[in-house]
Design an enzyme around this catalytic site. Structure first.
Site, PDB file in Angstrom:
ATOM      1  N   CYS A   1       0.875  -1.177   0.000  1.00 20.20           N
ATOM      2  CA  CYS A   1       0.000   0.000   0.000  1.00 20.20           C
ATOM      3  C   CYS A   1       0.912   1.226   0.000  1.00 20.20           C
ATOM      4  CB  CYS A   1      -0.970  -0.020   1.178  1.00 20.20           C
ATOM      5  SG  CYS A   1      -0.193   0.089   2.795  1.00 20.20           S
TER       6      CYS A   1
ATOM      7  N   CYS B   1      -1.385   0.949   7.411  1.00 19.98           N
ATOM      8  CA  CYS B   1      -2.835   0.715   7.543  1.00 19.98           C
ATOM      9  C   CYS B   1      -3.276  -0.530   6.772  1.00 19.98           C
ATOM     10  CB  CYS B   1      -3.635   1.929   7.053  1.00 19.98           C
ATOM     11  SG  CYS B   1      -3.206   3.474   7.884  1.00 19.98           S
ATOM     12  N   ARG B   2      -3.386  -0.431   5.438  1.00 19.61           N
ATOM     13  CA  ARG B   2      -3.984  -1.518   4.667  1.00 19.61           C
ATOM     14  C   ARG B   2      -3.098  -2.746   4.529  1.00 19.61           C
ATOM     15  NH1 ARG B   2      -5.107   2.159  -0.382  1.00 19.61           N
ATOM     16  NH2 ARG B   2      -3.201   3.072   0.508  1.00 19.61           N
ATOM     17  N   SER B   3      -1.845  -2.554   4.088  1.00 18.01           N
ATOM     18  CA  SER B   3      -1.033  -3.758   3.818  1.00 18.01           C
ATOM     19  C   SER B   3      -0.682  -4.561   5.080  1.00 18.01           C
ATOM     20  CB  SER B   3       0.203  -3.433   2.964  1.00 18.01           C
ATOM     21  OG  SER B   3       1.050  -2.529   3.602  1.00 18.01           O
TER      22      SER B   3
ATOM     23  N   ASN C   1       2.316   1.497   4.319  1.00 12.96           N
ATOM     24  CA  ASN C   1       2.618   0.252   5.052  1.00 12.96           C
ATOM     25  C   ASN C   1       2.328   0.356   6.560  1.00 12.96           C
ATOM     26  OD1 ASN C   1       5.474  -1.925   5.728  1.00 12.96           O
ATOM     27  ND2 ASN C   1       3.412  -2.514   5.213  1.00 12.96           N
TER      28      ASN C   1
ATOM     29  N   ASP D   1      -7.922   4.043   0.991  1.00 12.15           N
ATOM     30  CA  ASP D   1      -7.000   4.391   2.074  1.00 12.15           C
ATOM     31  C   ASP D   1      -7.792   4.900   3.289  1.00 12.15           C
ATOM     32  OD1 ASP D   1      -4.949   5.202   3.619  1.00 12.15           O
ATOM     33  OD2 ASP D   1      -3.963   6.430   2.085  1.00 12.15           O
TER      34      ASP D   1
HETATM   35  P1  4NP Z   1      -1.719   2.952   4.001  1.00  6.81           P
HETATM   36  O1  4NP Z   1      -2.228   4.378   4.531  1.00  6.81           O
HETATM   37  O2  4NP Z   1      -1.184   3.186   2.609  1.00  6.81           O
HETATM   38  O3  4NP Z   1      -2.952   2.100   3.984  1.00  6.81           O
HETATM   39  O4  4NP Z   1      -0.681   2.489   4.990  1.00  6.81           O
HETATM   40  C1  4NP Z   1      -1.380   5.495   4.578  1.00  6.81           C
HETATM   41  C2  4NP Z   1      -0.596   5.701   5.693  1.00  6.81           C
HETATM   42  C3  4NP Z   1       0.222   6.810   5.753  1.00  6.81           C
HETATM   43  C4  4NP Z   1       0.256   7.702   4.694  1.00  6.81           C
HETATM   44  C5  4NP Z   1      -0.509   7.489   3.580  1.00  6.81           C
HETATM   45  C6  4NP Z   1      -1.337   6.373   3.515  1.00  6.81           C
HETATM   46  N1  4NP Z   1       1.081   8.857   4.784  1.00  6.81           N
HETATM   47  O5  4NP Z   1       1.002   9.709   3.865  1.00  6.81           O
HETATM   48  O6  4NP Z   1       1.875   8.992   5.725  1.00  6.81           O
END
Ligand code: 4NP
Length: 161
Positions: A9, A14-16, A12, A124
């Site tokens: 994702c 939240c989703r993955s 790294n 997201d």
């Molecule tokens: P993820 O969510 O891609 O599902 O882990 C996010 C977590 C952090 C950020 C973006 C998306 N960020 O911009 O820090």
């Protein structure tokens, strides 16, 4: 291990990591020979634990992910993993740019493994609330179930060939 899955994702956290947790549970339940990891496209959360809301979701489903550590995808991942599984189409576009040409076919959307899926992407939840994380969990656990079915079929097919 004959098969290896890398969930990807953006961050790294939240989703993955949730996809990794849900799929590891399926792999363990079915005793499948698959190595599982997750990584982010971006570098912002290297060595950090998952988002507290993701940790809570996993914990509500009996899985402890507090020890997971964020990492960024790197060039050797495309050589080392048989399956690279992304959460959304933006992830795919960035992965295709990073991947050596011959490894592009190993990159797929997670929801593509779910037959008759209504949503192509796992949105997201980072800027959302607890409910969005609950929705993410529902999507990744459905995906994990069908991805495990896919591997069971693949392993069976290869064992009779
Ligand atoms: P993820 O969510 O891609 O599902 O882990 C996010 C977590 C952090 C950020 C973006 C998306 N960020 O911009 O820090």
């Amino acid at each position: 291990m004959p098969y290896s899955v890398l969930f990807v994702c953006l961050g790294n956290i939240c989703r993955s990591p949730l996809a990794e947790a849900a799929f590891k549970q399926e792999v363990h339940k079915r005793n499948l020979p698959i190595h599982v990891e997750s990584a982010g496209i971006g570098p912002w959360h290297i060595n950090q634990p998952p988002d507290p809301r993701a940790i809570r979701q996993a914990s509500q489903h009996g899985i402890d992910i507090r020890h997971y550590k964020g990492r960024q995808i790197n060039a050797t991942d495309f050589l080392n993993f048989s399956h690279i599984i992304a959460m959304d189409k933006k992830n795919i576009a960035q992965l295709v740019k990073l991947a050596p040409k011959m490894h592009r076919s190993s990159i797929k959307l997670f929801m593509d493994y779910v037959p008759d899926h209504k949503q192509d992407e796992i949105p997201d939840p980072y800027y959302g609330d607890e409910k969005d994380f609950q929705k993410t969990w529902e999507q990744v656990s459905l995906g994990a179930f069908h991805l495990a079915n896919y591997f069971e079929e693949l392993i069976l097919k290869n064992s009779v060939l």
